[in-house]
Design a protein around this motif. Structure first.
Motif, mmCIF file in Angstrom:
data_model
loop_
_atom_site.group_PDB
_atom_site.id
_atom_site.type_symbol
_atom_site.label_atom_id
_atom_site.label_comp_id
_atom_site.label_asym_id
_atom_site.label_seq_id
_atom_site.Cartn_x
_atom_site.Cartn_y
_atom_site.Cartn_z
ATOM 1 N N PRO A 1 21.577 57.563 -2.144
ATOM 2 C CA PRO A 1 20.356 57.066 -2.793
ATOM 3 C C PRO A 1 20.037 55.645 -2.364
ATOM 4 C CG PRO A 1 22.193 57.083 -4.341
ATOM 5 C CD PRO A 1 22.662 57.809 -3.104
ATOM 6 N N ALA A 2 18.824 55.232 -2.692
ATOM 7 C CA ALA A 2 18.384 53.886 -2.334
ATOM 8 C C ALA A 2 19.346 52.841 -2.886
ATOM 9 C CB ALA A 2 16.978 53.636 -2.881
ATOM 10 N N LEU A 3 19.638 51.832 -2.064
ATOM 11 C CA LEU A 3 20.568 50.788 -2.477
ATOM 12 C C LEU A 3 19.999 49.962 -3.625
ATOM 13 C CD1 LEU A 3 21.719 49.453 1.005
ATOM 14 C CD2 LEU A 3 22.844 51.144 -0.429
ATOM 15 N N ARG A 4 20.878 49.557 -4.513
ATOM 16 C CA ARG A 4 20.485 48.643 -5.588
ATOM 17 C C ARG A 4 20.750 47.215 -5.099
ATOM 18 N NH1 ARG A 4 19.503 51.361 -10.218
ATOM 19 N NH2 ARG A 4 20.348 53.470 -10.424
ATOM 20 N N MET A 5 19.694 46.523 -4.754
ATOM 21 C CA MET A 5 19.849 45.203 -4.147
ATOM 22 C C MET A 5 20.423 44.181 -5.116
ATOM 23 S SD MET A 5 18.935 46.191 -1.264
ATOM 24 C CE MET A 5 19.004 44.663 -0.329
ATOM 25 N N PRO B 1 26.351 43.175 -5.505
ATOM 26 C CA PRO B 1 26.863 42.330 -4.426
ATOM 27 C C PRO B 1 27.097 43.132 -3.156
ATOM 28 C CG PRO B 1 28.087 41.980 -6.466
ATOM 29 C CD PRO B 1 27.247 43.189 -6.675
ATOM 30 N N LEU B 2 26.977 42.460 -2.012
ATOM 31 C CA LEU B 2 27.169 43.131 -0.738
ATOM 32 C C LEU B 2 28.659 43.235 -0.418
ATOM 33 C CD1 LEU B 2 25.064 42.966 2.400
ATOM 34 C CD2 LEU B 2 27.524 42.585 2.659
ATOM 35 N N VAL B 3 29.069 44.417 0.020
ATOM 36 C CA VAL B 3 30.473 44.701 0.332
ATOM 37 C C VAL B 3 30.586 45.118 1.794
ATOM 38 C CG1 VAL B 3 32.472 46.128 -0.217
ATOM 39 C CG2 VAL B 3 30.889 45.456 -2.043
ATOM 40 N N LEU B 4 31.517 44.511 2.517
ATOM 41 C CA LEU B 4 31.844 44.945 3.873
ATOM 42 C C LEU B 4 33.046 45.885 3.805
ATOM 43 C CD1 LEU B 4 31.730 41.517 5.766
ATOM 44 C CD2 LEU B 4 29.854 43.153 5.466
ATOM 45 N N ALA B 5 33.083 46.855 4.696
ATOM 46 C CA ALA B 5 34.219 47.775 4.734
ATOM 47 C C ALA B 5 34.510 48.158 6.175
ATOM 48 C CB ALA B 5 33.928 49.025 3.897
ATOM 49 N N GLY B 6 35.784 48.345 6.482
ATOM 50 C CA GLY B 6 36.162 48.737 7.834
ATOM 51 C C GLY B 6 37.640 48.504 8.076
ATOM 52 N N LEU B 7 38.014 48.485 9.359
ATOM 53 C CA LEU B 7 39.411 48.346 9.742
ATOM 54 C C LEU B 7 39.637 47.112 10.613
ATOM 55 C CD1 LEU B 7 40.349 52.033 10.653
ATOM 56 C CD2 LEU B 7 40.899 50.790 8.552
ATOM 57 N N PRO B 8 40.849 46.555 10.570
ATOM 58 C CA PRO B 8 41.177 45.402 11.421
ATOM 59 C C PRO B 8 41.253 45.776 12.896
ATOM 60 C CG PRO B 8 42.710 45.616 9.573
ATOM 61 C CD PRO B 8 41.941 46.891 9.652
ATOM 62 N N SER B 9 41.399 44.770 13.726
ATOM 63 C CA SER B 9 41.525 44.957 15.172
ATOM 64 C C SER B 9 42.696 45.882 15.489
ATOM 65 C CB SER B 9 41.733 43.603 15.855
ATOM 66 O OG SER B 9 41.928 43.759 17.240
ATOM 67 N N GLY B 10 42.457 46.840 16.379
ATOM 68 C CA GLY B 10 43.494 47.765 16.809
ATOM 69 C C GLY B 10 43.711 48.952 15.907
ATOM 70 N N CYS B 11 43.073 48.992 14.751
ATOM 71 C CA CYS B 11 43.267 50.087 13.787
ATOM 72 C C CYS B 11 42.193 51.159 14.004
ATOM 73 C CB CYS B 11 43.195 49.562 12.362
ATOM 74 S SG CYS B 11 44.361 48.215 12.050
ATOM 75 N N GLY C 1 25.220 53.577 -5.272
ATOM 76 C CA GLY C 1 24.203 52.537 -5.220
ATOM 77 C C GLY C 1 24.653 51.163 -4.785
ATOM 78 N N TRP C 2 25.911 50.995 -4.380
ATOM 79 C CA TRP C 2 26.366 49.673 -3.958
ATOM 80 C C TRP C 2 25.815 49.346 -2.573
ATOM 81 C CZ3 TRP C 2 31.974 48.066 -5.506
ATOM 82 C CH2 TRP C 2 32.185 48.385 -6.860
ATOM 83 N N GLN C 3 25.624 48.045 -2.348
ATOM 84 C CA GLN C 3 25.268 47.577 -1.002
ATOM 85 C C GLN C 3 26.550 47.526 -0.167
ATOM 86 O OE1 GLN C 3 22.246 44.355 -0.404
ATOM 87 N NE2 GLN C 3 22.781 43.870 -2.522
ATOM 88 N N VAL C 4 26.673 48.438 0.760
ATOM 89 C CA VAL C 4 27.872 48.518 1.590
ATOM 90 C C VAL C 4 27.479 48.477 3.058
ATOM 91 C CG1 VAL C 4 29.961 49.821 2.141
ATOM 92 C CG2 VAL C 4 28.990 49.943 -0.164
ATOM 93 N N VAL D 1 26.662 51.236 -15.472
ATOM 94 C CA VAL D 1 25.260 51.663 -15.442
ATOM 95 C C VAL D 1 24.542 51.076 -14.249
ATOM 96 C CG1 VAL D 1 23.046 51.576 -16.660
ATOM 97 C CG2 VAL D 1 25.178 51.973 -17.939
ATOM 98 N N ALA D 2 24.809 49.805 -13.961
ATOM 99 C CA ALA D 2 24.112 49.127 -12.871
ATOM 100 C C ALA D 2 24.459 49.699 -11.512
ATOM 101 C CB ALA D 2 24.429 47.633 -12.901
ATOM 102 N N SER D 3 25.629 50.334 -11.418
ATOM 103 C CA SER D 3 26.061 50.827 -10.107
ATOM 104 C C SER D 3 25.773 52.300 -9.916
ATOM 105 C CB SER D 3 27.557 50.576 -9.932
ATOM 106 O OG SER D 3 28.308 51.316 -10.867
#
Length: 290
Positions: free
Chosen positions: A159-163, A166-176, A193-196, A287-289
């Motif tokens: 669904p549309a992001l809830r601006m 807070p913005l969250v980064l996600a991923g893996l470290p170098s070499g992973c 609805g999180w900003q990811v 509720v907000a999320s």
């Protein structure tokens, strides 16, 4: 007036004999009978049978396909991980069957919950079976590709992001490289609805730091699925903490407990409580999320 069995069979791409067998074996809705005893099918019944035929065509066992179209259970979610892995090892599940099952099972449920009850236990079991030689590397890769493909569809359909979140980064470290778990977690957050922003696998620490600073991220979520990932994860946590003081750095994955840095926050091994923990740390109401 309903359709005859021959017309329905043609629409489904199966024989009339197959339709009669499905009716007898799998409790599919029984068609009405005319005075002469001939079957007649409603439009709704034809829709169920066409869905059944499509699942069977791509390799889903008929009993599972019937359970799905009748609403008894989803194609994959209701199966224990052990059953799925056994079917994978025996070659019973084709890539098309896995894809079809994942599309219809994961897309209609809470992803965080199904990850905890089925997806993560299944992936761990697959790893054990591969290590013991009971499934091949080709089968393991086939399953991984099917899961990643479905997660990508769920990501795009979120669904549309809830601006306001807070913005969250996600991923893996170098070499992973083993990214199914972290991508599933990022997708689960995005679907409520999180900003990811998903940064993917094998991203150098300096690029992580640049992204966190440039995008004013509130949190960064990384995973440590393999023992070799511990050292780059520790380097990444240190780089993020230095580049953006106060950044919430959540760490998941099997070896999260080995990341020794004061800024690292272990998230545990289940999605639902981890998301709850992050929600509390960032002050996001339930509720907000949603």
């Amino acid at each position: 007036m309903g359709l005859s069995i021959s017309k329905v069979a043609a629409l489904c791409g199966v024989s009339p004999y197959t339709l009669r067998a499905w009716e007898k074996r799998y409790r599919l809705p029984k068609p009405a009978r005319e005075a002469n005893g001939y079957r007649t099918y409603t439009d709704d019944q034809v829709g169920l049978l066409r869905q059944m035929a499509r699942l069977v065509h791509v390799g889903v066992p008929p009993r599972h396909a019937a359970d799905y179209v009748l609403g008894v259970r989803s194609v994959l979610d209701a199966n224990a991980p052990r059953e799925l892995v056994d079917r994978l090892g025996s070659g019973e599940w084709s890539f098309e069957a896995l894809t079809a099952g994942l599309q219809m099972s994961l897309g209609t449920v809470d992803l965080a919950e199904v990850a905890d009850t089925w997806l993560l236990p299944m992936l761990e079991l697959v790893g054990e079976e591969w290590a013991s030689g009971r499934i091949s590397i080709e089968q393991e890769h086939m399953l991984a590709a099917a899961v990643m493909g479905q997660l990508s569809l769920l990501w795009d359909a979120a669904p549309a992001l809830r601006m306001t979140t807070p913005l969250v980064l996600a991923g893996l470290p170098s070499g992973c490289q083993h990214q199914i778990g972290i991508y599933a977690f990022a997708t689960a957050m995005r679907r409520i609805g999180w900003q990811v922003v998903y940064l993917g696998a094998d991203l150098p620490a300096e690029n992580w730091a640049q992204a966190a600073t440039r995008q004013r991220a509130r949190a960064a979520i990384i995973a440590v699925p393999m023992l070799d990932d511990v050292a780059p994860a520790q380097q990444l946590v240190a780089a993020l903490a230095q580049a953006r003081p106060g950044l919430l750095i959540g760490v998941g994955g099997r070896h999260q407990h080995l990341v020794d840095h004061p800024a690292a926050i272990p998230l545990g091994h289940q999605f639902v409580p981890a998301i709850g923990q992050l929600r509390a740390l960032m002050g996001i109401s339930a509720v907000a999320s949603r």
